[in-house]
Design an enzyme around this catalytic site. Structure first.
Site: not given
Ligand code: SIN
Length: 487
Positions: A180, A255, A289, A390
């Protein structure tokens, strides 16, 4: 500008090898964040679409699971090759629907293909064990077997790679998957689905359904046939999914958000540190992230570092991702720009000093109001929103520290624990600091640690589970033992 070829521009869900509309007839437009131009219409599904996709995955599972790892690896490697052959088309599609500069999109396509390629080979190394028993007449046989039907809910910031880093290992282990994708970037996901079909992965092993995240997520977690959900996204949504997963004890990989510290010690190579920060912070306009959100620089190199950083950031070209030389494209949507703007205003109102950027820009006629100038802010303090939330935008907040102890205390003072970075030329410090950072990923003199060979993932509120490396295979298998008696 070139157009994306029609065979990659899909307007249906991929379910059981067929391109179908949403069960309820819903549809949603996908627009280019740089211009608001509508690129395509995709189905907007819900719980019933998820159930149909799980039916298809469950039907395809027995044959796929029964194959040898080498038999599964063959179409997976073909998928990786097709992604590379179609790199230009996939990259253009990604830039158009997500906004990242074309050069970065090309990089992401290669990154995405590398997860499939890597997993295809790792699948061949899902070894068991023969364990000596405490009884003379027994042996213990340990097997690693595929989980079954799995699901992935993926984000918009890496529209292809965040799918393949889940899909590749799931399929290599012998699982089927329902994907999804994020509502902002379904087209890249559907294009990966189309290439999976072309690569010869059997119908139903890969399914892609778009639509209402809550309804689809609920249906996936309510279905006992779904043995695992892998999610990349916010900590807030991760918590909700975890509570819902309790019902069927669905296994999870989460994650989640990050708030990476980036430390520069007096003994660092300052130019390398500036280059590392530029690569990490301004990749995808800061919408990752893993990008640094707190830049901590030791007193002895502070002025040199900030001067060089501000100069380099001011020179980054802002514009639509398909234009030559652009490093900063539009942010993904209005909400994203509003958040960046709010964080910068809040920081400045509380005493932070702007050294570069700080506001929206219009890099050309006919473009949407979603471009934010790459920004450097000095003297951020703990009371500022960007110190603990963030930003997900192209903003580098910098502050000074004096001792290693102080730096580590500041760096670890976060509920998040995904990525962290530091620069030093002292070998003893390198080990000491790497061990002391409470993060799943440490870039030591490295602003770009992500790769298919490494176990990507976080600790604390950044979630759990690992993607990449040999570790990822454990996310898609059950460990079973056979106690073999009567020898
Ligand atoms: C992410 O920001 O979720 C992944 C970044 C990455 O794989 O380097």
């Amino acid at each position: 500008m070139r157009h994306v070829p029609g065979d990659l521009l899909k307007g249906g869900h991929l379910v059981g090898g067929r391109w179908v509309g949403a069960a309820g007839g819903g549809a949603a437009e996908v627009a280019n964040p740089a211009t608001d131009e509508v690129l395509a219409t995709v189905p907007w599904g819900g719980g019933e679409d998820a159930r149909r996709a799980v039916d298809a995955a469950a039907a395809a599972l027995p044959e796929w699971r029964a194959r040898t790892a080498a038999e599964r690896a063959e179409p997976l490697r073909r998928l990786a090759s097709l992604m590379l052959e179609r790199r230009e088309d996939l990259a253009l599609l990604m830039t158009l629907e997500q906004g990242k500069p074309l050069a970065e999109a090309r990089g992401e396509v290669a990154y995405a293909a590398s997860f499939v390629d890597w997993a295809a080979e790792e699948g061949k190394r899902l070894y068991g064990e023969l364990v000596p028993s405490s009884h003379r007449d027994k042996r213990i046989l340990v097997l690693r077997q595929p989980l079954g039907v799995t699901a992935a809910i993926t984000p918009w910031n890496f529209p292809a790679a965040m799918i393949t880093r889940k899909l590749g290992p799931a399929l290599a282990a012998g699982c089927a998957m329902v994907v999804k994708p994020a509502p902002q970037t379904p087209l890249s996901a559907l294009a990966v689905g189309a290439l999976a079909e072309e690569a010869g992965i059997p119908p139903g092993v890969v399914n892609v359904v778009c639509g209402d995240a809550e309804a689809i997520g609920d249906a996936l977690l309510a279905d006992p046939r779904v043995r695992k959900l892998s999610f990349t996204g916010s900590t807030e949504v991760g918590r909700i999914l975890m509570a819902k997963a309790a019902r069927n004890l669905t296994r999870l990989s989460l994650e989640l958000g990050g708030h990476a510290p980036f430390l520069v010690f007096d003994d660092a190579d300052v130019d390398a540190a500036v280059a590392g920060l530029l690569a990490s912070k301004y990749r995808n306009m800061g919408q990752t992230c893993v990008c640094p959100n707190r830049i901590l620089v030791q007193g002895g190199v502070y002025e040199a570092f900030v001067d060089r950083l501000a100069g380099a950031v001011a020179a980054l070209k802002v514009g639509p991702g398909w234009e030559e030389g652009v490093r900063i494209g539009p942010l993904v949507d209005d909400e994203a720009v509003a958040k960046v703007e709010r964080h910068v205003r809040d920081a400045v109102s509380k005493g932070a000093r702007l050294r570069a950027g700080g506001e929206r820009v219009r890099p050309g006629a006919g473009l949407a109001d979603r471009f934010f100038a790459p920004t450097v802010l000095e003297d951020f303090t703990p009371d500022m929103e960007l110190s603990h939330e963030e930003t997900f935008g192209p903003v580098s907040p910098v502050r000074r520290f004096e001792t290693e102890e102080e730096a580590l205390e500041l760096a670890n003072d976060s509920p998040y624990g995904l990525a962290s970075y530091f620069y030093t030329r002292d070998a003893a410090r390198l080990i000491r600091v790497a061990e002391a950072l409470e993060y799943g990923i440490v870039g030591a003199n490295d602003g770009a640690p992500s790769t298919a060979q490494a176990p990507f993932g976080g600790v604390k509120h950044s979630g759990f589970g690992r993607e990449g490396g040999r570790y990822v295979m454990d996310e898609y298998v059950n460990v079973k033992y056979v106690s073999w008696g009567g020898l």
